[in-house]
Design an enzyme around this catalytic site. Structure first.
Site, PDB file in Angstrom:
ATOM      1  N   GLU A 126       0.864  -1.191   0.000  1.00  0.00           N
ATOM      2  CA  GLU A 126       0.000   0.000   0.000  1.00  0.00           C
ATOM      3  C   GLU A 126       0.898   1.238   0.000  1.00  0.00           C
ATOM      4  O   GLU A 126       1.268   1.737   1.061  1.00  0.00           O
ATOM      5  CB  GLU A 126      -0.920  -0.028   1.222  1.00  0.00           C
ATOM      6  N   ASP A 155      -0.509   0.231  10.674  1.00  0.00           N
ATOM      7  CA  ASP A 155      -0.168  -1.014  11.354  1.00  0.00           C
ATOM      8  C   ASP A 155       1.197  -1.545  10.941  1.00  0.00           C
ATOM      9  O   ASP A 155       1.675  -2.518  11.512  1.00  0.00           O
ATOM     10  CB  ASP A 155      -1.244  -2.079  11.099  1.00  0.00           C
ATOM     11  N   ASP A 313     -10.660   1.981   3.913  1.00  0.00           N
ATOM     12  CA  ASP A 313      -9.389   1.371   3.560  1.00  0.00           C
ATOM     13  C   ASP A 313      -8.510   2.438   2.929  1.00  0.00           C
ATOM     14  O   ASP A 313      -9.017   3.435   2.378  1.00  0.00           O
ATOM     15  CB  ASP A 313      -9.605   0.214   2.579  1.00  0.00           C
ATOM     16  N   ASP A 446     -15.473  -7.262  10.229  1.00  0.00           N
ATOM     17  CA  ASP A 446     -16.481  -6.252   9.946  1.00  0.00           C
ATOM     18  C   ASP A 446     -17.885  -6.861   9.870  1.00  0.00           C
ATOM     19  O   ASP A 446     -18.848  -6.295  10.383  1.00  0.00           O
ATOM     20  CB  ASP A 446     -16.143  -5.514   8.639  1.00  0.00           C
TER      21      ASP A 446
END
Length: 734
Positions: A126, A155, A313, A446
């Site tokens: 990412e 994270d 996200d 979720d």
């Protein structure tokens, strides 16, 4: 500052027009119910055929053939019941329409506080530049900046991500006022500049674009070198000083830095911007994204404590700056809004090919099935693009009095005093992950979180504005897509077998329609086994000359023919109604087959192994970047294989099995004199196997014809051919 200063209330108390309406399409629903009843009637006819016909012709069948016949009956019972369950998603669809102008008249800028949570976990998969574009897009939402705060949870504990956010915080002071002044859409700088590739509208836009390019170049250079510039370390020293010299992605202390503090400024033009990397230690389970979200909930409660929370996200940038106001139209409606716990927007993507090569949009799920869930009590919480009530996600039951403290401005606390809330041991011996926050213990935390909220008496709402609210990045190769689907199907199946199974956890708490809606997705993984058996048996029995269906001219063929034609015709019509293309529908059928015979099957096996204690849960992040050559093939809609994978071996074996069986049957049809009799007896088997061969054409190309790097690896091709030939040989001599 006094508590009263942060209250939000209508500025026009007498204005009680609804902020949203819910509409149904009665005529279409009635027509569908008639159609569904006719299909189910033919399904029952097929079951009757399977049960009664073998009694008459048992003497002409071997024991092996009779066994296959009863296996086919059991598989068709499964397919029929699963099809009936899926129809619950189409039984009572609703559509929501909001009135943002009424919200503005009623509240003006006196809106409740909103905290936005953006989650990232790996700076390689990412890229930091993509992450900060998402942050900048939500920082520029059409929302009072003094009531808005954006939190980035990293994270990965990456200095590169922190550096990118620090640079973005500086650029935000230019970007946010500019985008609001000129009403820029979308408000991701990268997406906006890409849409203006042929030229910008003004000198101001050119200046902002140049500043963005400079910032992007600095971030990308640092990312490429994997090193933060020394001048940046000096400039943002308060942040970088929190990294220990031996810190790693899985072993570091809590890092918390408020980069823009809107609480301290009198005139706020940029919302509060916070970086958080919770503590991680190898000996403590970090509970994946759920643990990250819960740390954000606790930390934000001591900084801005928004009444509402939006979570995204890191690749899902804001494409519609009005999304927050649209969500609040539902959550703040005086009549119906009080029973809504969260508002879910669809997952949309900006890199989908014209015909959606990998079926990533899941068009029918987004445009049909989730509206059906909404009519049955509310959509699932899918983990991104969702607006929550803070007190509900923290455990408040429906009907309990809402606490005023969520609108109270807290006394300004220093980050060091708040860090303990993000420690790796804070959750231990507490209700976090159980009754508070997101649930732990499942790859799709979720979904069970949303289910638990609905079982406390709340409803949810699904909102599909004309302009997409949030837009992300879809997988650009087949392996990424299959891995993602494997994780989803595995997590949903784990829910079905857990204490949170909608079958018993939802009993008496949510309606039957919503229970069935959850089961549609929870049964993804186990549905793989019947489909795999059905397709393999159909092809192998065609090779062996064992008929599995009635003769084409028999009256018993009518229900088989009707179900086959009607269901597929309806599927095509539904897909086209959702805005897809015929080729897109064909691609979706291919991905439907591939997901169920690989991803879902592996998800099913993984879940069973975990239940037996053989393996443990893992969270796999889907890559958000692709190599240049692979990206070019994707744009041309050429399927990407290119890596060795057990899922590709399985797909290759099934594809070659279908090809060998179909070729052998055609040769038999051409060679033998009684050509018509063979086709009359096994016409539907020819059709099914032929369609499987046609749908697998890109697979055959990748295995046998292509020369580029995206072809199927030779080792996979060899294994697949050997396995398929072995199966054909065994059945031929059985």
């Amino acid at each position: 500052m006094r508590k009263e200063d942060d209250r939000f209330s209508p500025i026009h108390e007498g204005d009680r027009e609804p902020l949203f309406v819910t509409r149904r399409r009665t005529g279409g629903v009635i027509a569908f119910r008639v159609f569904a009843a006719s299909v189910f009637g033919c399904i029952c006819w097929i079951w009757f055929y399977r049960v009664t016909i073998p009694v008459e012709i048992d003497e002409n069948r071997t024991g092996f053939a009779r066994l296959i016949w009863w296996v086919m009956l059991s598989l068709e019972i499964w397919f029929g019941l699963y099809w009936a369950i899926i129809q619950s998603l189409r039984w009572n669809p609703v559509w929501r329409f909001t009135f943002a102008d009424r919200l503005s008249r009623r509240y003006g800028s006196n809106l409740p506080r909103l905290d936005v949570f953006v989650c990232t976990a790996d700076p390689v998969i990412e890229p930091p530049l993509m992450v900060v574009n998402t942050v900048l897009s939500v920082a520029a939402l059409d929302y009072p900046p003094d009531k808005l705060a954006v939190y980035l949870s990293d994270d990965g504990g990456s200095e590169l991500t922190f550096y990118a956010l620090a640079e973005a915080a500086e650029f935000a002071k230019i970007w946010v006022p500019f985008s609001k002044r000129f009403n820029v859409e979308p408000r991701s700088p990268a997406a906006y500049l890409s849409s203006k590739a042929n030229g910008l509208d003004s000198a101001a836009a050119e200046e902002v674009a140049e500043l963005y390019r400079e910032m992007a170049a600095r971030i990308e250079t640092a990312t490429k070198l994997r090193r933060v510039p020394e001048e940046a370390r000096l400039k943002y020293g308060d942040g970088f000083s929190q990294w220990d010299s031996d810190a790693t992605q899985r072993n570091h202390g809590t890092i918390l830095q408020i980069l823009v503090d809107g609480r301290k400024e009198k005139t706020v033009t940029v919302p509060t911007l916070v970086y958080l990397s919770r503590e991680k230690r190898p000996q403590h389970h970090h509970n994946f994204k759920a643990g990250s979200m819960n740390a954000l909930i606790r930390v934000s409660s001591k900084i801005t404590c928004g009444r509402f929370i939006l979570n995204l996200d890191c690749d899902m940038y804001s494409n519609n700056s009005k999304s927050a106001r649209n969500a609040l139209c539902i959550l703040l409606d005086e009549k119906e809004g009080k029973e809504i716990a969260f508002v879910q927007f669809p997952q949309c993507y900006n890199n989908i090919t014209r015909n959606d090569l990998y079926g990533s949009t899941m068009l029918v799920i987004a445009d049909v099935e989730f509206n059906g869930l909404d009519g049955n009590g509310g959509p699932l919480y899918v983990g991104t693009g969702c607006f929550h009530r803070r007190d509900v996600i923290c455990g408040r039951k429906y009907g309990a009095e809402e606490e005023d403290e969520y609108e109270e401005i807290r006394e300004i606390s220093e980050p060091e005093m708040i860090k303990a809330l993000a420690s790796c041991t804070y959750d231990e011996n507490s209700q976090w992950g159980k009754e508070m926050g997101l649930k732990y213990g499942c790859p799709v935390e979720d979904v069970i979180t949303g289910l638990a909220i609905q079982c406390r008496g709340w409803k949810s709402a699904y909102l599909t504005p004309k302009d997409k609210a949030f837009v992300g990045v879809a997988p650009t190769n087949l392996h990424q897509m299959l891995v993602q689907q494997r994780r989803w199907s595995e997590g949903d199946f784990q829910i079905l077998l857990s204490e949170y199974s909608p079958v018993w956890y939802g009993q008496g708490k949510i309606g039957l329609g919503l229970i069935l809606g959850y089961c549609c997705y929870c049964l993804w993984a186990p549905s793989s086994v019947p489909l795999l058996l059905y397709s393999v048996l159909t092809s192998l029995c065609l090779l062996k000359g064992i008929p599995l269906f009635p003769k084409v001219r028999s009256s018993w063929f009518i229900p088989f023919g009707y179900v086959t034609v009607a269901v597929n015709a309806y599927s095509l019509a539904e897909f086209l109604w959702c805005g897809g293309t015929f080729r897109g529908w064909w691609n979706e059928q291919r991905m439907w087959l591939y997901r169920r015979t690989s991803s879902f099957l592996f998800g099913f096996i993984d879940t069973i192994l975990k239940k037996l204690g053989v393996s443990e849960s893992a969270f796999v992040i889907t890559a958000k970047v692709a190599e240049e050559e692979a990206a070019e093939r994707y744009e041309k809609e050429v399927m990407e294989f290119g890596v060795e994978s057990p899922m590709f071996v399985l797909l290759g074996t099934l594809g070659m099995l279908d090809l060998f069986c179909f070729a052998a049957a055609v040769m038999r049809l051409v060679t033998f004199r009684d050509r018509g009799g063979d086709f009359q007896t096994m016409g539907l088997q020819f059709l099914i196997t032929g369609l499987l061969v046609a749908i697998n054409w890109p697979l055959y190309e990748a295995m046998l014809l292509r020369k580029d790097r995206g072809k199927m690896p030779m080792s996979v091709t060899v294994k697949s051919v050997v396995f398929a030939l072995s199966a054909c040989t065994c059945i031929a001599f059985l």
